[in-house]
Design an enzyme around this catalytic site. Structure first.
Site, PDB file in Angstrom:
ATOM      1  N   LYS A  50     -53.286 -57.836  23.112  1.00  0.00           N
ATOM      2  CA  LYS A  50     -54.618 -57.783  23.736  1.00  0.00           C
ATOM      3  C   LYS A  50     -54.813 -58.934  24.720  1.00  0.00           C
ATOM      4  CE  LYS A  50     -56.060 -54.284  21.121  1.00  0.00           C
ATOM      5  NZ  LYS A  50     -54.958 -54.042  20.165  1.00  0.00           N
TER       6      LYS A  50
HETATM    7  C1  LIG Z   1     -54.555 -52.837  19.554  1.00  0.00           C
HETATM    8  C2  LIG Z   1     -53.208 -52.867  18.955  1.00  0.00           C
HETATM    9  C3  LIG Z   1     -52.387 -51.718  18.946  1.00  0.00           C
HETATM   10  C4  LIG Z   1     -52.871 -50.391  19.476  1.00  0.00           C
HETATM   11  O1  LIG Z   1     -53.033 -50.398  20.893  1.00  0.00           O
HETATM   12  P1  LIG Z   1     -53.923 -49.276  21.598  1.00  0.00           P
HETATM   13  O2  LIG Z   1     -53.992 -49.681  23.018  1.00  0.00           O
HETATM   14  O3  LIG Z   1     -55.259 -49.309  20.921  1.00  0.00           O
HETATM   15  O4  LIG Z   1     -53.241 -47.968  21.387  1.00  0.00           O
HETATM   16  C5  LIG Z   1     -51.114 -51.830  18.426  1.00  0.00           C
HETATM   17  N1  LIG Z   1     -50.662 -52.996  17.904  1.00  0.00           N
HETATM   18  C6  LIG Z   1     -51.426 -54.099  17.890  1.00  0.00           C
HETATM   19  C7  LIG Z   1     -50.880 -55.344  17.279  1.00  0.00           C
HETATM   20  C8  LIG Z   1     -52.713 -54.090  18.422  1.00  0.00           C
HETATM   21  O5  LIG Z   1     -53.460 -55.201  18.404  1.00  0.00           O
END
Ligand SMILES: *Cc1c(COP(=O)(O)O)cnc(C)c1O
Length: 497
Positions: A112
């Protein structure tokens, strides 16, 4: 080429990139989409030697066409700096025949950070460009990682406030501590009595509450979102797929024009959609492997054409993927319907009223680049163990789901195309689950979270990341809890409205 943005539900058109970023969600509840896909205006060979920051500019300028060169470069320089613990920003590591794209070298050690390091700069620049005189209030639902990354990005940014909702029993202990120790006078985080879908639905409801919008405006506030429903999250995520391809090219793993596969551990469908956007602007990508955990609503969708959220919500050890309503799928549905907002609107109405919808054969054919797979906790645990034992390489539980799904995909299809796996979190963020996968559940039984962190460090010979060291002793600053129905009141309360 000037790109404008339009709602997937037809209610808004001709919106500039900066306005779309400021708004977050479209006024009709839809998501913003570019009115056309731009194309890369340099060859991949020309892009290959560029730094992460330079690559980011080349991609983002194609989509955010109302930002000036100076504005974009300034945002990029401030975002991708020494907050990341490596100059490469997103390094590639080869293990077990797969190229793991490590997207966890930022502030909060999850992918993120890749978008949320830059979103606050894109947002404040957008506010300046559009002469916004109100304070921007970022409302965010989190399955664990977005909340911390967004707060870290927006903490003490003048002219902004941020309120985060996370599912009370649905995040890892480290994730919870990261959020509850967050500093910054403009940050607020609350645990809700429900799961991620309850949090996300609650936030969307607040966005669509016209009366609240008026009340907030009177007091000088305007809402926006840091979730991947904001196009300002999606665009920066396209960058690292292009960057990864370029590094493979530079290292002569692939030839120019050679297609790669990507495998992405998926929850809200944002990360994998960014890979699809990369393909649409000209990156040679063959198959987009969408990896789900036991909440396998997307696997079922890609195998049957029916999206059905009416099922038990399963809490797993990859909590950031525990999601039954994958918001960003709406963008793919819209594209697959030939950008027909009415068709999309009807399907989204069925999803919210009946809990399911079915797409046509033509729409399914449009999505045939996607392959859906899923892995159980046992399967992903076995892969985490075998990659560590065979290659000495540590992956987290989310990346474990991707690796396990990829292993099944390879067996099933015999496809040996060079594959990039999005490695979405540091193993330290989920230390007990990673340790249990490698050494068995007995090895961590009754152990304190940080003792497991230290044991994992000793076992792997890798240092404990700064983000984890920080929370070992940090004071808890946030203790709010509320029911999903009380989210609106909490927002008003926090803002003094
Ligand atoms: C948010 C997240 C995901 C999923 O990603 P999306 O964009 O919501 O599909 C997978 N792994 C981790 C560690 C995340 O923080």
């Amino acid at each position: 080429m000037e790109i404008s943005y339009e709602s997937t539900r037809g209610g808004q058109k001709g919106v500039t990139a900066s306005q779309a970023i400021l708004q977050g969600l479209a006024k009709d509840g839809g998501l913003f989409m570019p009115n056309q896909f731009p194309r890369l205006d340099k060859s991949l060979k020309e892009l290959a030697p560029l730094s992460y920051q330079e690559t980011a500019y080349e991609i983002m300028k194609l989509f955010l066409t109302d930002y000036t060169e100076e504005e974009l470069k300034d945002c990029i320089a401030k975002a991708y700096d020494s907050k990341f613990d490596t100059e490469e920003i997103a390094p590639l590591a080869k293990a077990d025949g797969t190229y793991f794209l490590e997207l966890y070298h930022g502030n909060t050690i999850a992918f993120k950070d890749m978008a949320l390091s830059i979103l606050p700069y894109l947002m404040t620049t957008a506010a300046r460009k559009n002469h916004v005189d109100k304070e921007i209030v970022i409302l965010t639902a989190t399955s664990g990682d977005t909340g911390k990354a967004a707060m870290a990005g927006f903490a003490d940014v003048p002219g902004t406030r941020i309120i985060v909702f996370y599912p009370k029993d649905g995040v890892s202990r480290i994730q919870e501590l990261q959020m509850r120790t967050q500093k910054g006078d403009n940050t607020c985080v609350a645990a809700i009595e429900g799961n991620f879908d309850d949090a996300q639905t609650g936030v969307k409801k607040i966005f669509n509450d016209k009366e609240l919008e008026r009340e907030l405006a009177e007091k000088g506030f305007q809402l926006s979102s840091a979730n991947s429903i904001n196009i300002g999250r999606l665009v920066p995520q396209i960058v690292y797929y292009v960057y990864a391809y370029c590094k493979l090219l530079e290292n002569e793993v692939i030839k120019e024009g050679e297609a790669i596969n990507v495998v992405v551990p998926t929850g809200n469908f944002g990360n994998i959609l960014a890979a699809y956007f990369a393909k649409r602007i000209g990156l040679p990508v063959k198959t987009l492997i969408c990896a789900s955990n036991e909440n396998k609503v997307l696997f079922d969708f890609f195998s049957t054409g029916t999206y059905d959220r009416r099922r038990e919500f399963i809490l797993t050890n990859s909590p950031s993927m525990d999601i039954l309503i994958s918001s960003n799928l709406e963008r793919l549905i819209y594209l697959s319907a030939g950008c027909d907002a009415q068709t999309n609107r009807e399907l989204m109405r069925e999803l919210s009223e009946q809990g399911s919808y079915q797409v046509t054969e033509a729409m399914r054919a449009f999505m045939s680049d996607f392959y859906g797979g899923y892995a159980s906790q046992e399967e992903s645990g076995a892969v985490i163990r075998h990659i560590f034992e065979d290659c000495g390489y540590l992956i987290d539980t989310h990346t474990g789901v991707a690796a396990a799904v990829y292993e099944k995909y390879r067996k099933e299809t015999g496809d040996e195309t060079v594959t990039v796996a999005a490695s979405t979190a540091s193993p330290y963020k989920f230390a007990p689950s990673v340790m249990a996968a490698i050494k068995g559940p007995e090895a961590v039984k009754g152990m304190d979270e940080f003792a497991v962190v230290d044991a994992l460090s000793a076992l792997s010979g890798t240092p404990v990341p700064q983000a984890v060291e920080e929370i070992r002793t940090a004071a808890i600053r946030h203790s709010r809890e509320c029911a999903p129905a009380e989210m609106k009141n909490l927002v008003k309360n926090v803002l003094g409205v």
